[in-house]
Design an enzyme around this catalytic site. Sequence first.
Site, short mmCIF file in Angstrom:
data_model
loop_
_atom_site.label_atom_id
_atom_site.label_comp_id
_atom_site.label_asym_id
_atom_site.label_seq_id
_atom_site.Cartn_x
_atom_site.Cartn_y
_atom_site.Cartn_z
N TYR A 9 3.26 -3.96 -14.42
CA TYR A 9 3.34 -4.75 -13.18
C TYR A 9 2.07 -4.16 -12.34
CZ TYR A 9 8.31 -5.78 -13.60
OH TYR A 9 9.48 -6.44 -13.86
N ILE A 223 4.42 0.61 -14.64
CA ILE A 223 3.81 0.46 -13.22
C ILE A 223 2.33 1.11 -13.16
CG2 ILE A 223 5.79 0.12 -11.83
CD1 ILE A 223 5.06 3.25 -11.00
N ASP A 271 24.54 1.17 -46.98
CA ASP A 271 25.01 -0.04 -47.06
C ASP A 271 24.38 -1.11 -46.45
OD1 ASP A 271 26.15 0.69 -44.81
OD2 ASP A 271 28.41 0.46 -45.42
N1 COA Z 1 -2.31 -2.53 -13.13
C1 COA Z 1 -3.51 -2.03 -13.32
N2 COA Z 1 -4.44 -0.91 -12.76
C2 COA Z 1 -3.67 -0.11 -12.19
C3 COA Z 1 -2.27 -0.09 -11.95
C4 COA Z 1 -1.50 -1.10 -12.45
N3 COA Z 1 -0.19 -1.32 -12.25
N4 COA Z 1 -2.20 0.94 -11.22
C5 COA Z 1 -3.34 1.72 -11.02
N5 COA Z 1 -4.27 1.08 -11.68
C6 COA Z 1 -5.64 1.39 -11.70
C7 COA Z 1 -6.06 1.79 -10.05
O1 COA Z 1 -6.88 0.36 -9.76
C8 COA Z 1 -7.07 2.63 -10.52
O2 COA Z 1 -8.35 2.24 -11.15
P1 COA Z 1 -9.54 2.21 -10.02
O3 COA Z 1 -9.79 3.49 -9.46
O4 COA Z 1 -10.80 1.79 -11.16
O5 COA Z 1 -9.56 1.28 -9.17
C9 COA Z 1 -6.65 3.56 -11.72
O6 COA Z 1 -5.72 2.53 -12.44
C10 COA Z 1 -5.92 4.56 -11.45
O7 COA Z 1 -5.02 4.55 -10.42
P2 COA Z 1 -4.41 5.68 -9.59
O8 COA Z 1 -5.27 5.97 -8.37
O9 COA Z 1 -3.66 6.69 -10.56
O10 COA Z 1 -3.08 4.97 -8.77
P3 COA Z 1 -3.25 4.27 -7.35
O11 COA Z 1 -2.83 5.24 -6.36
O12 COA Z 1 -4.45 3.39 -7.13
O13 COA Z 1 -1.76 3.31 -7.37
C11 COA Z 1 0.51 2.71 -7.68
C12 COA Z 1 -0.56 3.78 -7.61
C13 COA Z 1 1.87 3.25 -7.89
C14 COA Z 1 0.43 2.03 -6.09
C15 COA Z 1 -0.06 1.58 -8.46
O14 COA Z 1 0.07 2.07 -9.93
C16 COA Z 1 0.69 0.31 -8.60
O15 COA Z 1 0.30 -0.67 -7.64
N6 COA Z 1 1.77 0.17 -9.62
C17 COA Z 1 2.36 -1.28 -9.77
C18 COA Z 1 3.19 -1.37 -8.53
C19 COA Z 1 4.29 -2.61 -8.83
O16 COA Z 1 3.66 -3.67 -9.17
N7 COA Z 1 5.53 -2.53 -8.53
C20 COA Z 1 6.40 -3.63 -8.67
C21 COA Z 1 7.26 -3.49 -9.97
S1 COA Z 1 8.45 -2.03 -9.91
#
Ligand code: COA
Length: 292
Positions: A9, A223, A271
């Site tokens: 997601y 996620i 089986d």
């Molecule tokens: N999909 C694609 N890329 C993602 C991602 C995801 N779900 N989550 C993180 N990334 C990317 C970030 O953009 C970052 O790349 P960048 O530095 O080049 O921009 C890299 O992966 C590392 O991310 P990180 O810093 O560890 O996490 P974050 O603080 O940016 O994000 C969350 C954390 C939880 C906000 C994020 O993972 C997220 O949005 N997850 C999905 C939430 C969601 O859709 N929930 C609904 C369903 S339950």
Amino acid sequence: MRARRALLYMPGDDLRKIQKAAGLQVDCVVMDLEDAVATHCKDEARKVTASALGSLDFGGSERLVRINSFVSGQAEDDLRAVLPARPDGILLSKTTQPADLVRLDELIRRAEMEHGWPENSILMIAILENALGIVNLAEICRAGGSRLSALVCGGEDLAADMNAIRSRDARELFYARSAVVLHAAAFRLQAIDMVCTDFTDPGLAAQEARAGMQMGFSGKQIIHPNQVEPVQSAFTPDEDEIVYAMQIIRQFEHSIQNGHAAFALDGAMVDLPVVIRARSLLERARAGGKIE
Ligand code: COA
Ligand code: MG
């Protein structure tokens, strides 16, 4: 059946994350229009998601969109925005009653007809994440018909709706998760397990994925990019398992020819049910690209 070992997601208004996801070797990418998007950003998310669907190359990943529930009053606007961009499927959040899938099926069918796309080319996946949805599972599966491809168990919302307190081993969700697996099996659907919200520990996601696989789940919602590899490998049989499954099937065929439906292999009885499990393991290996 298509492998859906991991469904990644990201917020539907976060183009950077959508672009990142498109470049990953993940079975399914889910652009979210529901809870990952703030209410005042819904329109923006619809635009970004539709445009990403139309312009990005997602490689071999399935392109899915999670829409808001029908009771939210947002689902129709979500569909109006994203269906013309032809996603591979729609995940319906908070699927609660059979009428939800009847309505979704009708709206997708209308779009398919308008655009001249083949019937059932856009699939439905139902997310079960409230108590009533779990109680209505059989009717929901029946109403989904041939467009319904998978059931998803939404752990966090479900726990909230049940007044349960989430624990590490998810024992409070065991009945509901098991009900999802059982109904998926009964209606020949895939079953997708809950999210592991702690994305800082990929080992935990792998451990949860293995526990889910033992229960009969075929995949898991994720996620974060660092959950892709651990979760997809947990749902992919390894070489030893594949070789053993092939041996079981070969020896069973030999044994049947000699008039024996049960035989011993390494001190255990083989089986038909064992053979069926071996065949389904090979199917998972095939879906995961490990064998032809
Ligand atoms: N999909 C694609 N890329 C993602 C991602 C995801 N779900 N989550 C993180 N990334 C990317 C970030 O953009 C970052 O790349 P960048 O530095 O080049 O921009 C890299 O992966 C590392 O991310 P990180 O810093 O560890 O996490 P974050 O603080 O940016 O994000 C969350 C954390 C939880 C906000 C994020 O993972 C997220 O949005 N997850 C999905 C939430 C969601 O859709 N929930 C609904 C369903 S339950
Ligand atoms: Mg939710």
